[in-house]
Design an enzyme around this catalytic site. Structure first.
Site, PDB file in Angstrom:
ATOM      1  CG  MET A  29      54.403 -30.984  36.824  1.00  0.00           C
ATOM      2  SD  MET A  29      54.655 -29.974  35.359  1.00  0.00           S
ATOM      3  CE  MET A  29      53.627 -30.827  34.172  1.00  0.00           C
ATOM      4  CG  HIS A  36      50.210 -38.279  39.902  1.00  0.00           C
ATOM      5  ND1 HIS A  36      49.163 -37.911  39.103  1.00  0.00           N
ATOM      6  CD2 HIS A  36      51.283 -37.571  39.474  1.00  0.00           C
ATOM      7  CE1 HIS A  36      49.572 -37.007  38.229  1.00  0.00           C
ATOM      8  NE2 HIS A  36      50.857 -36.785  38.426  1.00  0.00           N
TER       9      HIS A  36
HETATM   10  P1  AMP Z   1      53.306 -35.266  36.218  1.00  0.00           P
HETATM   11  O1  AMP Z   1      52.528 -34.794  37.405  1.00  0.00           O
HETATM   12  O2  AMP Z   1      52.473 -35.485  34.997  1.00  0.00           O
HETATM   13  O3  AMP Z   1      54.547 -34.457  35.972  1.00  0.00           O
HETATM   14  O4  AMP Z   1      53.820 -36.726  36.588  1.00  0.00           O
HETATM   15  C1  AMP Z   1      54.513 -36.962  37.783  1.00  0.00           C
HETATM   16  C2  AMP Z   1      55.118 -38.320  37.717  1.00  0.00           C
HETATM   17  O5  AMP Z   1      54.088 -39.287  37.528  1.00  0.00           O
HETATM   18  C3  AMP Z   1      56.114 -38.505  36.571  1.00  0.00           C
HETATM   19  O6  AMP Z   1      57.230 -39.265  37.026  1.00  0.00           O
HETATM   20  C4  AMP Z   1      55.304 -39.271  35.559  1.00  0.00           C
HETATM   21  O7  AMP Z   1      56.101 -40.099  34.716  1.00  0.00           O
HETATM   22  C5  AMP Z   1      54.437 -40.123  36.451  1.00  0.00           C
HETATM   23  N1  AMP Z   1      53.245 -40.569  35.736  1.00  0.00           N
HETATM   24  C6  AMP Z   1      52.395 -39.799  35.013  1.00  0.00           C
HETATM   25  N2  AMP Z   1      51.444 -40.568  34.446  1.00  0.00           N
HETATM   26  C7  AMP Z   1      51.701 -41.844  34.805  1.00  0.00           C
HETATM   27  C8  AMP Z   1      51.079 -43.101  34.536  1.00  0.00           C
HETATM   28  N3  AMP Z   1      50.000 -43.201  33.773  1.00  0.00           N
HETATM   29  N4  AMP Z   1      51.632 -44.206  35.085  1.00  0.00           N
HETATM   30  C9  AMP Z   1      52.747 -44.123  35.865  1.00  0.00           C
HETATM   31  N5  AMP Z   1      53.366 -42.975  36.153  1.00  0.00           N
HETATM   32  C10 AMP Z   1      52.857 -41.847  35.639  1.00  0.00           C
END
Ligand code: AMP
Length: 258
Positions: A29, A36
């Protein structure tokens, strides 16, 4: 790196894929941070084409949630993605993904109604639906998700298994700041004082003990602190609210992510 906004354009380029080890998809997102970037690096390592999607999916936000104020900075994200070796940034509009008359939703059942699902009733329906759409649009060989969102990872694996999707789900370990707080786009909402308060969350989970974690979080506004079994992996998972910010995190107790 190519920025693609329409499904038609992405589909047109698909014949370029499939000549080597395959295509990796990283659904996001936006508001990129080192979490990321870890997903992009993992995808870069084992695919010849890396596609990152950048889509703040309205379907996974509840009516009282932070859809409108969710951090957005596409220019910065595009620079970071390009530096991380992403080949294609797929950044569709809401209308592109959910055109007028859109009406099909994926219900992941009981798994989507527990824990996060109890506090965010339609959240996993939105997650599963957008992931299935992205899988169909991009046709990746592998898709990358973070352990940070352990229940989401379990939901996506269930989706792949139940609907016989032909791709592998990879789970990347949680990336944390030096103080232990798991990186999250929502951390940007925290004031310095709130951030200090939020550190109780990783500290509590690091005990790997439910009773101790509950005790350490007793002064916070807690949605849940629970032990959960996701596809054979036991985790200690929690969601807390610090001011207006809702934070989730988990620690693996035992078992490999399957
Ligand atoms: P988001 O943009 O928040 O929807 O996250 C995109 C992807 O990044 C999802 O698969 C999340 O689980 C992963 N993600 C978010 N924060 C972290 C983090 N601190 N460590 C590893 N992966 C993450």
């Amino acid at each position: 790196m190519k920025i693609v906004r329409t499904i038609a354009e992405l589909t047109r380029d698909r014949p370029l894929q499939g000549t080597g080890p395959g295509t990796g998809l990283v659904p996001t997102m936006g508001a990129f941070h080192a979490g990321h970037l870890a997903l992009f690096a993992a995808a870069r390592e084992e695919n010849d084409v890396v596609v990152a999607s950048l889509f703040v999916n309205p379907a996974q936000f509840g009516p009282a949630e932070d859809l409108d104020r969710y951090p957005r900075d596409e220019d910065r994200d595009a620079t970071l993605a390009e530096e991380a070796g992403v080949d294609v940034l797929f950044a569709p509009s809401v209308d592109e993904m959910y055109p007028d008359g859109y009406g099909t939703w994926v219900d992941v059942g009981e798994l989507g109604r527990r824990l996060e699902g109890e506090f965010r009733p339609d959240h996993f329906r939105g997650v599963a639906t957008v992931c299935l759409k992205l899988f169909n649009i991009v046709r990746p060989d592998r898709a990358y998700f973070g352990q940070k969102d352990a229940q989401q990872t379990a939901v996506v694996k269930r989706l792949v298994r139940d609907l016989n999707l032909d791709l592998e789900i990879r789970v990347v370990p949680t990336v944390r700041d030096d103080d232990g707080l798991a990186l999250s786009s929502r951390n940007a909402y925290l004031s310095p004082k709130e951030r200090e308060t939020a550190l109780a969350l990783p500290r509590a989970l690091a005990t790997k003990d439910l009773a101790q974690a509950r005790e350490l979080l007793s002064n916070l506004d807690v949605d849940y602190v629970e032990e959960a079994n996701f596809n054979g992996q036991r985790v200690l998972a929690a969601a807390v609210r610090v001011g207006k910010t809702r934070l989730i995190d988990n620690m693996i107790l035992e078992g490999d992510p399957k």
